[in-house]
Each structure stands twice: as C-alpha cells, then as structure tokens.
Design a protein around this motif. Sequence first.
Motif, PDB file in Angstrom:
ATOM      1  N   ALA A 137      45.900  38.322  44.826  1.00  0.00           N
ATOM      2  CA  ALA A 137      44.768  38.077  43.930  1.00  0.00           C
ATOM      3  C   ALA A 137      43.445  38.398  44.610  1.00  0.00           C
ATOM      4  CB  ALA A 137      44.788  36.629  43.452  1.00  0.00           C
ATOM      5  N   GLU A 138      43.288  37.959  45.857  1.00  0.00           N
ATOM      6  CA  GLU A 138      42.042  38.214  46.586  1.00  0.00           C
ATOM      7  C   GLU A 138      41.847  39.713  46.819  1.00  0.00           C
ATOM      8  OE1 GLU A 138      42.438  35.840  50.071  1.00  0.00           O
ATOM      9  OE2 GLU A 138      41.663  34.015  49.101  1.00  0.00           O
ATOM     10  N   MET A 139      42.942  40.420  47.069  1.00  0.00           N
ATOM     11  CA  MET A 139      42.864  41.865  47.295  1.00  0.00           C
ATOM     12  C   MET A 139      42.348  42.588  46.050  1.00  0.00           C
ATOM     13  SD  MET A 139      45.962  44.098  48.946  1.00  0.00           S
ATOM     14  CE  MET A 139      46.412  42.649  49.892  1.00  0.00           C
ATOM     15  N   LEU A 140      42.801  42.143  44.868  1.00  0.00           N
ATOM     16  CA  LEU A 140      42.400  42.763  43.612  1.00  0.00           C
ATOM     17  C   LEU A 140      41.085  42.208  43.082  1.00  0.00           C
ATOM     18  CD1 LEU A 140      45.852  42.879  41.771  1.00  0.00           C
ATOM     19  CD2 LEU A 140      44.769  44.671  43.131  1.00  0.00           C
ATOM     20  N   GLY A 141      40.605  41.114  43.705  1.00  0.00           N
ATOM     21  CA  GLY A 141      39.358  40.507  43.261  1.00  0.00           C
ATOM     22  C   GLY A 141      39.503  39.732  41.966  1.00  0.00           C
ATOM     23  N   LEU A 142      40.696  39.161  41.744  1.00  0.00           N
ATOM     24  CA  LEU A 142      40.977  38.435  40.507  1.00  0.00           C
ATOM     25  C   LEU A 142      41.338  36.982  40.796  1.00  0.00           C
ATOM     26  CD1 LEU A 142      43.253  41.141  38.828  1.00  0.00           C
ATOM     27  CD2 LEU A 142      40.867  40.648  38.240  1.00  0.00           C
ATOM     28  N   PRO A 143      41.078  36.049  39.889  1.00  0.00           N
ATOM     29  CA  PRO A 143      41.524  34.653  40.053  1.00  0.00           C
ATOM     30  C   PRO A 143      43.042  34.595  39.952  1.00  0.00           C
ATOM     31  CG  PRO A 143      39.766  34.830  38.410  1.00  0.00           C
ATOM     32  CD  PRO A 143      40.248  36.217  38.676  1.00  0.00           C
ATOM     33  N   VAL A 144      43.716  33.995  40.924  1.00  0.00           N
ATOM     34  CA  VAL A 144      45.174  33.992  40.957  1.00  0.00           C
ATOM     35  C   VAL A 144      45.770  33.283  39.754  1.00  0.00           C
ATOM     36  CG1 VAL A 144      45.345  31.885  42.355  1.00  0.00           C
ATOM     37  CG2 VAL A 144      47.176  33.611  42.454  1.00  0.00           C
ATOM     38  N   GLU A 145      45.080  32.273  39.257  1.00  0.00           N
ATOM     39  CA  GLU A 145      45.635  31.499  38.135  1.00  0.00           C
ATOM     40  C   GLU A 145      45.601  32.270  36.814  1.00  0.00           C
ATOM     41  OE1 GLU A 145      41.278  30.416  38.655  1.00  0.00           O
ATOM     42  OE2 GLU A 145      43.063  30.660  39.934  1.00  0.00           O
ATOM     43  N   LEU A 146      44.810  33.322  36.731  1.00  0.00           N
ATOM     44  CA  LEU A 146      44.712  34.087  35.489  1.00  0.00           C
ATOM     45  C   LEU A 146      45.670  35.270  35.433  1.00  0.00           C
ATOM     46  CD1 LEU A 146      40.834  34.228  34.887  1.00  0.00           C
ATOM     47  CD2 LEU A 146      42.506  32.605  33.974  1.00  0.00           C
ATOM     48  N   MET A 147      46.414  35.529  36.514  1.00  0.00           N
ATOM     49  CA  MET A 147      47.247  36.726  36.560  1.00  0.00           C
ATOM     50  C   MET A 147      48.594  36.588  35.856  1.00  0.00           C
ATOM     51  SD  MET A 147      46.394  38.108  40.403  1.00  0.00           S
ATOM     52  CE  MET A 147      47.326  39.609  40.182  1.00  0.00           C
ATOM     53  N   GLY A 171      51.468  36.290  33.265  1.00  0.00           N
ATOM     54  CA  GLY A 171      51.522  36.457  31.823  1.00  0.00           C
ATOM     55  C   GLY A 171      50.685  37.597  31.278  1.00  0.00           C
ATOM     56  N   ARG A 172      49.826  38.190  32.092  1.00  0.00           N
ATOM     57  CA  ARG A 172      48.967  39.271  31.610  1.00  0.00           C
ATOM     58  C   ARG A 172      49.555  40.627  32.005  1.00  0.00           C
ATOM     59  NH1 ARG A 172      42.818  38.058  33.132  1.00  0.00           N
ATOM     60  NH2 ARG A 172      42.575  39.922  31.820  1.00  0.00           N
ATOM     61  N   ALA A 173      49.334  41.628  31.150  1.00  0.00           N
ATOM     62  CA  ALA A 173      49.846  42.974  31.407  1.00  0.00           C
ATOM     63  C   ALA A 173      49.134  43.594  32.604  1.00  0.00           C
ATOM     64  CB  ALA A 173      49.668  43.848  30.168  1.00  0.00           C
ATOM     65  N   VAL A 174      49.864  44.397  33.363  1.00  0.00           N
ATOM     66  CA  VAL A 174      49.307  45.026  34.564  1.00  0.00           C
ATOM     67  C   VAL A 174      48.129  45.921  34.206  1.00  0.00           C
ATOM     68  CG1 VAL A 174      49.773  46.637  36.447  1.00  0.00           C
ATOM     69  CG2 VAL A 174      51.459  44.918  35.840  1.00  0.00           C
ATOM     70  N   ASP A 175      48.258  46.730  33.135  1.00  0.00           N
ATOM     71  CA  ASP A 175      47.167  47.640  32.787  1.00  0.00           C
ATOM     72  C   ASP A 175      45.917  46.876  32.356  1.00  0.00           C
ATOM     73  OD1 ASP A 175      48.385  46.704  30.527  1.00  0.00           O
ATOM     74  OD2 ASP A 175      48.339  48.603  29.445  1.00  0.00           O
ATOM     75  N   GLU A 176      46.100  45.687  31.772  1.00  0.00           N
ATOM     76  CA  GLU A 176      44.963  44.863  31.383  1.00  0.00           C
ATOM     77  C   GLU A 176      44.248  44.315  32.609  1.00  0.00           C
ATOM     78  OE1 GLU A 176      44.030  40.622  29.084  1.00  0.00           O
ATOM     79  OE2 GLU A 176      46.049  41.473  29.078  1.00  0.00           O
ATOM     80  N   LEU A 177      45.030  43.912  33.614  1.00  0.00           N
ATOM     81  CA  LEU A 177      44.437  43.358  34.837  1.00  0.00           C
ATOM     82  C   LEU A 177      43.722  44.433  35.649  1.00  0.00           C
ATOM     83  CD1 LEU A 177      47.297  40.981  36.037  1.00  0.00           C
ATOM     84  CD2 LEU A 177      45.048  40.291  35.195  1.00  0.00           C
ATOM     85  N   LEU A 178      44.337  45.607  35.747  1.00  0.00           N
ATOM     86  CA  LEU A 178      43.762  46.663  36.583  1.00  0.00           C
ATOM     87  C   LEU A 178      42.522  47.280  35.947  1.00  0.00           C
ATOM     88  CD1 LEU A 178      46.949  48.528  37.859  1.00  0.00           C
ATOM     89  CD2 LEU A 178      45.608  46.765  39.019  1.00  0.00           C
ATOM     90  N   GLY A 179      42.532  47.460  34.626  1.00  0.00           N
ATOM     91  CA  GLY A 179      41.394  48.078  33.952  1.00  0.00           C
ATOM     92  C   GLY A 179      41.489  49.594  33.967  1.00  0.00           C
ATOM     93  N   PRO A 180      40.752  50.267  33.091  1.00  0.00           N
ATOM     94  CA  PRO A 180      40.834  51.738  32.954  1.00  0.00           C
ATOM     95  C   PRO A 180      40.541  52.499  34.233  1.00  0.00           C
ATOM     96  CG  PRO A 180      39.607  50.756  31.130  1.00  0.00           C
ATOM     97  CD  PRO A 180      39.818  49.661  32.124  1.00  0.00           C
ATOM     98  N   ALA A 181      39.617  51.997  35.063  1.00  0.00           N
ATOM     99  CA  ALA A 181      39.223  52.740  36.270  1.00  0.00           C
ATOM    100  C   ALA A 181      40.362  52.858  37.268  1.00  0.00           C
ATOM    101  CB  ALA A 181      38.027  52.058  36.930  1.00  0.00           C
ATOM    102  N   ASN A 182      41.350  51.947  37.216  1.00  0.00           N
ATOM    103  CA  ASN A 182      42.432  51.932  38.198  1.00  0.00           C
ATOM    104  C   ASN A 182      43.769  52.409  37.632  1.00  0.00           C
ATOM    105  OD1 ASN A 182      40.960  50.707  40.483  1.00  0.00           O
ATOM    106  ND2 ASN A 182      40.756  48.969  39.091  1.00  0.00           N
ATOM    107  N   ILE A 183      43.781  52.843  36.375  1.00  0.00           N
ATOM    108  CA  ILE A 183      45.018  53.362  35.787  1.00  0.00           C
ATOM    109  C   ILE A 183      45.168  54.813  36.217  1.00  0.00           C
ATOM    110  CG2 ILE A 183      46.264  53.856  33.673  1.00  0.00           C
ATOM    111  CD1 ILE A 183      45.876  50.882  34.264  1.00  0.00           C
ATOM    112  N   GLY A 184      46.190  55.084  36.984  1.00  0.00           N
ATOM    113  CA  GLY A 184      46.366  56.443  37.495  1.00  0.00           C
ATOM    114  C   GLY A 184      47.773  56.635  38.004  1.00  0.00           C
ATOM    115  N   TYR A 185      47.899  57.289  39.183  1.00  0.00           N
ATOM    116  CA  TYR A 185      49.206  57.643  39.727  1.00  0.00           C
ATOM    117  C   TYR A 185      50.068  56.414  39.982  1.00  0.00           C
ATOM    118  CZ  TYR A 185      52.729  59.522  42.897  1.00  0.00           C
ATOM    119  OH  TYR A 185      53.913  59.865  43.484  1.00  0.00           O
ATOM    120  N   ALA A 186      49.470  55.350  40.551  1.00  0.00           N
ATOM    121  CA  ALA A 186      50.246  54.144  40.834  1.00  0.00           C
ATOM    122  C   ALA A 186      50.814  53.556  39.548  1.00  0.00           C
ATOM    123  CB  ALA A 186      49.382  53.116  41.562  1.00  0.00           C
ATOM    124  N   PHE A 187      50.018  53.566  38.463  1.00  0.00           N
ATOM    125  CA  PHE A 187      50.489  53.010  37.194  1.00  0.00           C
ATOM    126  C   PHE A 187      51.623  53.859  36.625  1.00  0.00           C
ATOM    127  CE2 PHE A 187      50.208  52.307  32.572  1.00  0.00           C
ATOM    128  CZ  PHE A 187      50.334  50.927  32.544  1.00  0.00           C
TER     129      PHE A 187
END
Length: 424
Positions: A169-179, A181-197
């Motif tokens: 969570a800290e690496m991604l800059g997100l609150p751990v408790e909010l992760m 149940g949420r979709a990966v593409d929603e958490l990463l956001g458009p700027a990070n959707i690429g080869y890894a996705f």
Amino acid sequence: MRWAEALDGAVAPTLTRTQIEAMLAGLSEALEAVVLGTAELTVARDAASVLVAANYRDAVAVSRSVVVICHDLVADICPTTAGPNYERIRDRAVLTAAEFAAGFTAALRTAALAEQEATLVATLAAAQEAEAKRQLSEARFAAVFAGASVGIGTIDVTGKVLDANLAMAEMLGLPVELMPGRAVDELLGPANIGYAFAELQRLLSGASDRFRLETEHLRPDGAITTIDLSMSAVRDSAGQVRFLIGVAVDITERKQLADRLWHDANHDSLTGLPNRTLFFDRLANASPPIGVCYLDLDGFKEINDVWGHTVGDKVLRVVGERLRAAVGPVDGLVARLGGDEFIVLIEKCTGAGKLAEVSGWLSQALVEAMEVEGHLVTVAASIGTVFLDDVPTAPDQLMHAADTAMYRNKAAQTMRESRFRQRK
C-alpha cells in the motif's frame, strides 16, 4: 586507515573493525594495481563485489569509496600534481572508480534479486500449502505476508484485490484499508494501465503462469516510484487459477543510483561532456550520413605550464561549454576524448558543406578570449573533418582519418603563421 574511516556509518555488522581494516587493506592494494595499470579494470568490479558481500549496501558506501579512489589513492601514488604521471594516474583512477561503481551496482542488484526471489518462493509455498489444507484465509494473513518488508498482494480471478500488506500500500501511495475488494485497474488509474496490466490479464485468463518486470508507478501524490514486480498464478489441483499473488520491491533509489553511476561512467568528470566510451557507443548507433569534427587545442600545454593545471582545467570546462553551444543548431554530440582533445558527431549530416560550416562554428566559438582566475586566456583549435555516407564498420579507421585531417589543418595553420611573421 582512511578507507575504513570513510565507511564508518555504512554498517557491516558481520565483520569486526579489525576484519574490516584487513579486508580494505587487501582491496586497496588491488585497486592501486588497477590505477597503476598493472591489473585489469575488472579487478575494480571484483573489489566492489567483495564490499557488497561484506554487507556494505548503502549508496554512501560507493560514493565514499569513489572519493577514496579518485583522491586519496591518487595522492598516495602522486604526492604532487606537478609529477609527469599525474594526469595519467588521475584519468586511470577515474576509470577505476567508474568500474568500481558499476561493479557495486551489479553486485547490489544480484543480492537484492536473490532476496526477492527467496521471499516469492516462500510466499508461494505458504499459500499453496494453505490452499491444499483449505486454509486460504490463514495463508493470506500468514506472518510472511503481514510482516514482509517487500510489498505483497493477492488478486482474485475477477481482477479484484483480495488483500495487500502495508508495504504494498505504501509503495502505491494508497490507504491499505481501501484496497481489498476494489478492481486493480480502478486502484492503479489510467496513467498506470499499460504493459504490467496486460500481463496481469494474461495471468487471469490462464495464458501464462507468471511474469516479472520493472515498471514506473505514478502515485496519487504525484511522486513516481520504480517497482520490480513479480506475479504468479496459484492453481488448484484441477489446474484452475484460484488467485494471483504479487511481490513488489521499491527500487526507486537503486534505479536512481544506477542511473547516476551510468552517467558518471559515461561522462568526463572535468567537463561533464560525454567521454570516449559514450561517443563510440553513439557512433555505432548513429543515423547516417554522419560528420565528425576532431579538435586538438593549440597552445594548451603552454597554458598549463604558465598558469598551472587549475587554470588549464577551467579553460577545458569553458571550451566544452562553448563547443556544446556552437553545435546546438544541428544537435551535435560533443565529447572529450582526453587531455585537450575533443570530438563532435553530427548525425543525418546533409553533406560535406554542412560539416565545413559546423567546423567554422566550432572555430568561431573559441575566438573570444576567456577570463580565468584573473587571467585573459586565448585558445584556438586545429580541426579535422570526416564525412561518411554510412556508419563506419571500423571506428579506428574513422578516427585515424579525422586525426590525419586535423594534423593537416595544424600544419597548414603553422605555415600560414610563419609566412605572416616573415612578411612582418
């Protein structure tokens, strides 16, 4: 011992002070042989590997060691800068330090990847054992998951996060408790959707079992983190994908250190210009036709003899700045080969006429006198030019042709000056 004192604070808890001094004494002898030219540069890489193996893994260890090599070791070999071998020893020390830094980075990466691989294997083994015993929830919350210093996360077959540890969570800059149940593409956001996705989708579909890559992640706070990510599919006894598990390591600082060390190894430490190594690399991959201008400064030895190397070094810096500015219109690469020799590479050169024009720009850039340390210094250059339709298969032949052209220019200039003095 100066090296041991310099490394104080870059902790190596596996060794005593006596052991550290003994190790560094041996490494110092090896590095001195490299600087003197009696040992190969690869010895410097081996010395760096020994340092990393002794648990010196902080960036400060390599930066302080480079200072010891380039300053203290040179001072031991050449107590005075006026010695005949001082410049050769100093240049050799810079090459030794560059090889040492490159070896340190390689050894550091090898050690880090080994630790990461061990963590991934342990995590996968724990998860698969838990699945076999129908204890998936215990596997997700096992101690290796919660307490790991690397980021660990699990994803279900629909692409939603099952769980993530605090490090992830800290690496991604997100609150751990909010992760969860949420979709990966929603958490990463458009700027990070690429080869890894895209690779993640292949895992979820069963097209692959694992992947590993380095990726840059744009955090919500605007910071960019470089992540080494490994992901694997965990299957049940029937071979169906049950969930995915990922292990991530924040390598931002290591990547920045590697980039800085690469820059130092490929650029002249005095002028900041590309060095011989980078020039030949760019030449081998240049877009033809190409033009090359080879410059040798006239009268530079007299500057060193009259005003000393400090003034001479500052003159070289000014020359480098002027040459770089002069070729700006054609985006040429200016490199320092060593001493008072510079070289300019022009890619997609439109012809010999254009190359002659660039040569004129370079000459004109040095016409104006420069004020250095209270002295008004004037320096000129003899320039040899070579134009080629294709990238040379033998760079040495190109350099010989440019060198020959430069010396013809120098001889012609000397003859013109001689005739001028005779007329006076």
